[in-house]
Design an enzyme around this catalytic site. Structure first.
Site, PDB file in Angstrom:
ATOM      1  N   THR A 210       1.373   3.880   2.225  1.00 10.81           N
ATOM      2  CA  THR A 210       2.277   4.128   3.351  1.00 10.81           C
ATOM      3  C   THR A 210       3.187   2.943   3.596  1.00 10.81           C
ATOM      4  O   THR A 210       4.365   3.103   3.943  1.00 10.81           O
ATOM      5  CB  THR A 210       1.478   4.438   4.628  1.00 10.81           C
ATOM      6  OG1 THR A 210       0.635   5.570   4.399  1.00 10.81           O
ATOM      7  CG2 THR A 210       2.408   4.731   5.796  1.00 10.81           C
TER       8      THR A 210
ATOM      9  N   GLY B 226       0.806  -1.217   0.000  1.00  6.81           N
ATOM     10  CA  GLY B 226       0.000   0.000   0.000  1.00  6.81           C
ATOM     11  C   GLY B 226       0.833   1.258   0.000  1.00  6.81           C
ATOM     12  O   GLY B 226       2.073   1.223   0.048  1.00  6.81           O
TER      13      GLY B 226
ATOM     14  N   ARG C  24       0.678 -10.145  -2.677  1.00  5.68           N
ATOM     15  CA  ARG C  24       1.461 -10.137  -3.915  1.00  5.68           C
ATOM     16  C   ARG C  24       2.852  -9.589  -3.614  1.00  5.68           C
ATOM     17  O   ARG C  24       3.075  -8.963  -2.587  1.00  5.68           O
ATOM     18  CB  ARG C  24       0.778  -9.288  -4.986  1.00  5.68           C
ATOM     19  CG  ARG C  24       0.682  -7.807  -4.660  1.00  5.68           C
ATOM     20  CD  ARG C  24       0.011  -7.048  -5.789  1.00  5.68           C
ATOM     21  NE  ARG C  24       0.051  -5.607  -5.583  1.00  5.68           N
ATOM     22  CZ  ARG C  24      -0.840  -4.923  -4.886  1.00  5.68           C
ATOM     23  NH1 ARG C  24      -1.846  -5.556  -4.293  1.00  5.68           N
ATOM     24  NH2 ARG C  24      -0.724  -3.605  -4.765  1.00  5.68           N
TER      25      ARG C  24
ATOM     26  N   GLY D 258      -5.527  -1.018   4.528  1.00  8.16           N
ATOM     27  CA  GLY D 258      -6.587  -0.031   4.357  1.00  8.16           C
ATOM     28  C   GLY D 258      -7.067  -0.033   2.918  1.00  8.16           C
ATOM     29  O   GLY D 258      -6.294  -0.307   2.001  1.00  8.16           O
TER      30      GLY D 258
ATOM     31  N   LYS E  30     -13.320   2.645  11.526  1.00  8.21           N
ATOM     32  CA  LYS E  30     -11.999   2.870  12.104  1.00  8.21           C
ATOM     33  C   LYS E  30     -12.079   2.945  13.636  1.00  8.21           C
ATOM     34  O   LYS E  30     -11.201   2.430  14.345  1.00  8.21           O
ATOM     35  CB  LYS E  30     -11.395   4.165  11.551  1.00  8.21           C
ATOM     36  CG  LYS E  30     -11.002   4.101  10.080  1.00  8.21           C
ATOM     37  CD  LYS E  30      -9.853   3.154   9.855  1.00  8.21           C
ATOM     38  CE  LYS E  30      -9.314   3.257   8.433  1.00  8.21           C
ATOM     39  NZ  LYS E  30      -8.204   2.310   8.179  1.00  8.21           N
TER      40      LYS E  30
ATOM     41  N   TYR F 100     -17.168   5.226   7.432  1.00  7.91           N
ATOM     42  CA  TYR F 100     -15.707   5.115   7.425  1.00  7.91           C
ATOM     43  C   TYR F 100     -15.133   5.367   8.821  1.00  7.91           C
ATOM     44  O   TYR F 100     -14.364   4.553   9.354  1.00  7.91           O
ATOM     45  CB  TYR F 100     -15.114   6.102   6.419  1.00  7.91           C
ATOM     46  CG  TYR F 100     -13.608   6.113   6.389  1.00  7.91           C
ATOM     47  CD1 TYR F 100     -12.900   5.211   5.601  1.00  7.91           C
ATOM     48  CD2 TYR F 100     -12.870   7.039   7.137  1.00  7.91           C
ATOM     49  CE1 TYR F 100     -11.511   5.217   5.571  1.00  7.91           C
ATOM     50  CE2 TYR F 100     -11.487   7.052   7.119  1.00  7.91           C
ATOM     51  CZ  TYR F 100     -10.821   6.147   6.326  1.00  7.91           C
ATOM     52  OH  TYR F 100      -9.442   6.154   6.304  1.00  7.91           O
TER      53      TYR F 100
END
Length: 252
Positions: A15, A13, A38, A73, A128, A124
């Site tokens: 970050t 991802g 992957r 995320g 979280k 959202y």
């Protein structure tokens, strides 16, 4: 300082990619393992890659490590359904944290978001917030929660809404000072550095919450540079007191 080892989940991802590079190039970490669905293009002598499906991840898939960084995320656009979104942003982090606790990994670091709350009216933020609370309820040895504001810094995928927001924040970031500094947009690279920085230097509480202002405040350590002596002063002994050792004078 003892050398550390780390596991990164979500290394493919935005970050996570920055974090893996930061850990591998740091002096504090001697080995970094990533668990991903992957492979990644980045390679390093310290790096070991394990290709796994998160639905079938087991305790034995985790190495013994000092730190586990969870950078998982997604977005509703990618997930398409609320169920898929919750799987990536809620179920997977909880599953991985539970396995880490059983494995004896002492430090779990996870990315959440500004405004997270289990009571939020927004799906959202509510998801979280639920993730944060359920991680806290697991009673991990040490839990670090990072709540960045808008993340910027050149994603490979195009997100129109975020591109527009980035443009706005580029204009207003300089005027967000004082109590408003925590509203500034944060580069993904800065978030990755903050995660690494606080993992190495801060283990004060069982649960540590890092808000945007804390993430922005994480800076590389400054090395004091030696001030060079000017050539004209090099052989002026009256100005070179630093090279003389004063002898101990006898007591009266």
């Amino acid at each position: 300082m003892a050398k550390r080892t780390a596991i990164v989940v979500g290394a493919t991802g935005f970050t996570g990619q920055h974090l893996v590079k930061q850990l591998c190039e740091s002096e504090e970490y001697v080995a970094v393992t990533i668990i991903a669905r992957r492979n990644i293009t980045y390679t390093h002598a310290k790096l070991d890659v394990k290709i796994r499906e998160f639905d079938t991840l087991e305790e034995r898939d985790l190495e013994i490590a000092d730190d586990l960084f969870c950078c998982l995320g997604t977005t509703m656009k990618k997930a398409k359904t609320r169920e898929n979104f919750e799987k990536v942003d809620l179920e997977y982090p909880l599953r991985i944290a539970s396995l880490a606790k059983k494995r004896g990994i002492p430090n779990f670091h996870v990315i959440s978001a500004a405004g997270s709350s289990s009571k939020s009216p927004f799906f959202y933020s509510r998801t979280k917030g639920r993730m944060e609370q359920e991680l806290i309820d697991l009673k991990l040895p040490h839990l670090s929660i990072f709540r960045p504001s808008l993340l910027t810094g050149g994603r490979t995928e195009f997100r129109l809404g975020e591109r527009l927001a980035e443009g706005i924040f580029q204009l207003i970031n300089p005027i967000l000072v004082g109590p408003f500094k925590g509203l500034r947009a944060i580069e993904g690279k800065q978030l990755a550095f903050a995660m690494y920085h606080f993992a190495v230097h801060n283990h004060k509480n069982n649960v540590q919450l890092y808000k945007a202002i804390d993430i922005l405040g994480a800076k590389p350590w400054e090395v004091e540079e030696e001030i060079p002596v000017a050539r004209e002063e090099l052989f002026d002994w009256s100005k070179r007191k630093d090279i003389f050792v004063e002898e101990n004078k006898p007591k009266d």
